[in-house]
Design a protein around this motif. Sequence first.
Motif, PDB file in Angstrom:
ATOM      1  N   PHE A  34      24.939  58.092  80.274  1.00  0.00           N
ATOM      2  CA  PHE A  34      23.619  58.430  79.756  1.00  0.00           C
ATOM      3  C   PHE A  34      23.365  57.675  78.456  1.00  0.00           C
ATOM      4  O   PHE A  34      22.254  57.249  78.167  1.00  0.00           O
ATOM      5  N   GLY A  35      24.427  57.508  77.677  1.00  0.00           N
ATOM      6  CA  GLY A  35      24.321  56.801  76.406  1.00  0.00           C
ATOM      7  C   GLY A  35      23.815  55.375  76.546  1.00  0.00           C
ATOM      8  O   GLY A  35      23.225  54.831  75.613  1.00  0.00           O
ATOM      9  N   CYS A  36      24.053  54.764  77.720  1.00  0.00           N
ATOM     10  CA  CYS A  36      23.579  53.395  77.922  1.00  0.00           C
ATOM     11  C   CYS A  36      22.058  53.332  77.973  1.00  0.00           C
ATOM     12  O   CYS A  36      21.469  52.272  77.807  1.00  0.00           O
ATOM     13  N   PHE A  37      21.431  54.451  78.262  1.00  0.00           N
ATOM     14  CA  PHE A  37      19.989  54.426  78.501  1.00  0.00           C
ATOM     15  C   PHE A  37      19.180  55.032  77.353  1.00  0.00           C
ATOM     16  O   PHE A  37      17.985  55.213  77.473  1.00  0.00           O
ATOM     17  N   ILE A  38      19.863  55.366  76.264  1.00  0.00           N
ATOM     18  CA  ILE A  38      19.127  55.915  75.128  1.00  0.00           C
ATOM     19  C   ILE A  38      18.581  54.763  74.283  1.00  0.00           C
ATOM     20  O   ILE A  38      19.351  53.948  73.788  1.00  0.00           O
ATOM     21  N   PHE A  47      17.219  52.559  71.183  1.00  0.00           N
ATOM     22  CA  PHE A  47      17.577  52.558  69.768  1.00  0.00           C
ATOM     23  C   PHE A  47      16.621  53.420  68.942  1.00  0.00           C
ATOM     24  O   PHE A  47      17.032  54.168  68.059  1.00  0.00           O
ATOM     25  N   GLN A  48      15.331  53.304  69.244  1.00  0.00           N
ATOM     26  CA  GLN A  48      14.319  53.931  68.396  1.00  0.00           C
ATOM     27  C   GLN A  48      14.511  55.437  68.278  1.00  0.00           C
ATOM     28  O   GLN A  48      14.240  56.034  67.245  1.00  0.00           O
ATOM     29  N   ILE A  49      14.980  56.047  69.376  1.00  0.00           N
ATOM     30  CA  ILE A  49      15.111  57.502  69.378  1.00  0.00           C
ATOM     31  C   ILE A  49      16.127  57.978  68.349  1.00  0.00           C
ATOM     32  O   ILE A  49      15.949  58.999  67.696  1.00  0.00           O
ATOM     33  N   VAL A  50      17.206  57.209  68.177  1.00  0.00           N
ATOM     34  CA  VAL A  50      18.302  57.713  67.347  1.00  0.00           C
ATOM     35  C   VAL A  50      18.181  57.294  65.884  1.00  0.00           C
ATOM     36  O   VAL A  50      19.012  57.698  65.072  1.00  0.00           O
ATOM     37  N   ILE A  51      17.172  56.486  65.561  1.00  0.00           N
ATOM     38  CA  ILE A  51      17.122  55.951  64.192  1.00  0.00           C
ATOM     39  C   ILE A  51      17.106  57.043  63.127  1.00  0.00           C
ATOM     40  O   ILE A  51      17.899  57.032  62.182  1.00  0.00           O
TER      41      ILE A  51
END
Lengths: 371, 295
Positions: free
Chosen positions: B130-134, B136-140
Amino acid sequence: MATISIEHASKSFGATEVLKDISLDVKDGEFLVLLGASGCGKSTLLNIIAGLEPIAEGTIRLDGEVVNDVHPKNRDIAMVFQSYALYPNMTVERNIAFGLEMRRISKAERKATVREVASMLQIEHLLARKPAQLSGGQRQRVAMGRALVRRPKIFLFDEPLSNLDAKLRGEMRTEIKKLHQSLKATMVYVTHDQIEAMTLADRIAIMKDGVIQQIGTPQEIYSKPANMYVAGFVGAPPMNFVEVDLVKQEDQFGVILPAVLKGEPKNYFLPLPDSKQLETRENTKIILGLRPEMITHNAFTQSTNPEIECDVDLLEPTGADTLCLIRLAGHPAKARVSPLFACDPGESMTFSVDMGRVCLFDGETEELIRL
Amino acid sequence: MANPKTLPGANGKRYLFGRLFIWTLLLAAAVLYLGPIYVVLSTSLKDLAEIRAGALLDLPHELNFTAWREAWSSACIGVRCEGLRPYFLNSVIMSVPSVAISTLIGALSGYALSLFRFRGANIIFALMLFGCFIPFQIVILPMAQTLGYLGIANSITGLIVVHTIYGISFTTLFFRNYYVSVPQELVRAATMDGAGFFRIFWHIMLPLSVPIIVVSVIWQFTQVWNEFLFGASFTSGGSQPVTVALNNLINSTTSVKQYNVDMAAALIAAAPTLVVYIIAGRFFVRGLTAGAVKG
């Protein structure tokens, strides 16, 4: 000293019960073969002895000591795998020495022990090679060397010869047997090949659906199979099964064997050895088990054996013997005769039936009726 | 044997047209891909006068490396006029540990997930995937808060942590899929020989993993080196990676737009990933297609 004792062992993978209440004792220095078709649980049982699979229920003892929770490396057991499982990145020498390396044996000692084992297996010239550069038979030897080098109490073999061609398999079989004789170590050997089982074993345990059907010497298994499954599994060609009526004629118990002579059905009365066991079964259906060699040409056999004459549909010459395809009770059956006496296909021939060695099975339970 | 020249479709008009079509298509694709690179390269070797004279597609009159020198060591980025060099070093200091750590962790977790199948291994693997599809912008935002909390905001260490964490999903996927084809019996044999989890990993699995390690290194290096958003968000000033510095260099030109310096800077920033691919590329393709371990 190394004995194995398993009591009431059970194991399931999810909903499938792989082993059902297995109890088994292996004596010190014994060669036990676990024989069965694929999926019967024999490899799982081996893995439980090795400690690679945890045992769900029951106890397993090595030398009387419970080892249910002992790690494989502390059980003093070596194992040879079907795929050999040689470490592809290591030379043959390091493959063999790896177990010693893991046990922190000094380098000099490792080297000496590896040389010794390699010369025993005649693979000294291969020590510097990688497994990919070896033939199947050589890999097999290296896998054996890896097991031998630690001098364990117990050897486990998981179908070690099934990836070899027929000729090499025969040679390695002899070598394993020699090895057992010289090491006198306890060995448990898993196979689906009944010839391997018969030739190697001190005792055979035949398994089906996670249950041991019979444990006994190869001779016991062959001549007194506990049930029809065992009787059919061991022996090539397999035992002929004929459904017959048990009758009494002139105070003599016997069976009525329906055969075919010149295209016409013909019934023969074959007397059975006297036994009280048969009293209760008069006029019931039982199953007569006849190995092909029990139906043979009548030239040299004792004259007391009853004879049947019937049509031979087909011949299968194997060299030493010729198999005659006949019909008994409507089903094809095989008789084993000397090529000298075989008739031509389509003709009829007289066979003598060795009633002293036949097996009788209960028609309902398929268990052996012990006479 | 049939003569291949007399087989139907082997010659004649249709064959010729087919070949012509394929060649034209390949040529057009090559021009499309190589054109921009040619322009960037030739512009970086021209001086400003030559650029102003137009003729974008002409070859430079002489090989002039002034722009390269300037981009590397003296171009102004903001108020500092030291060129790309310090930022390039930042990127090296950032990439090497994040690539190494994420590859090592990926190898370990891939090994545990494929060869030591424990209860729930598949669920954990699915979650890691699942981590492959997150994006970048979401976790900033949460990442910025976490870095601040850990006291490593605006530092290269912070970026190393971020890239390592982000890379684990991918490296785990690579290694797990590679180790799935390693026979289970190998682990069993080593267990019987007395090796434990880490010794099997170190002595047997890692030596078998060279192709997939190369894949993981190339992939991670390209990702980390080329990454811009995290670099721009979590660092400023002297600890920025080269991608952010390149952007600032191009935007902070004061008077005249120095196209040749910009182009040279872009090529300098892109060079390491190219070099890594050229050196290890054939292993990359081999590692992606291979997998089976021949015993």
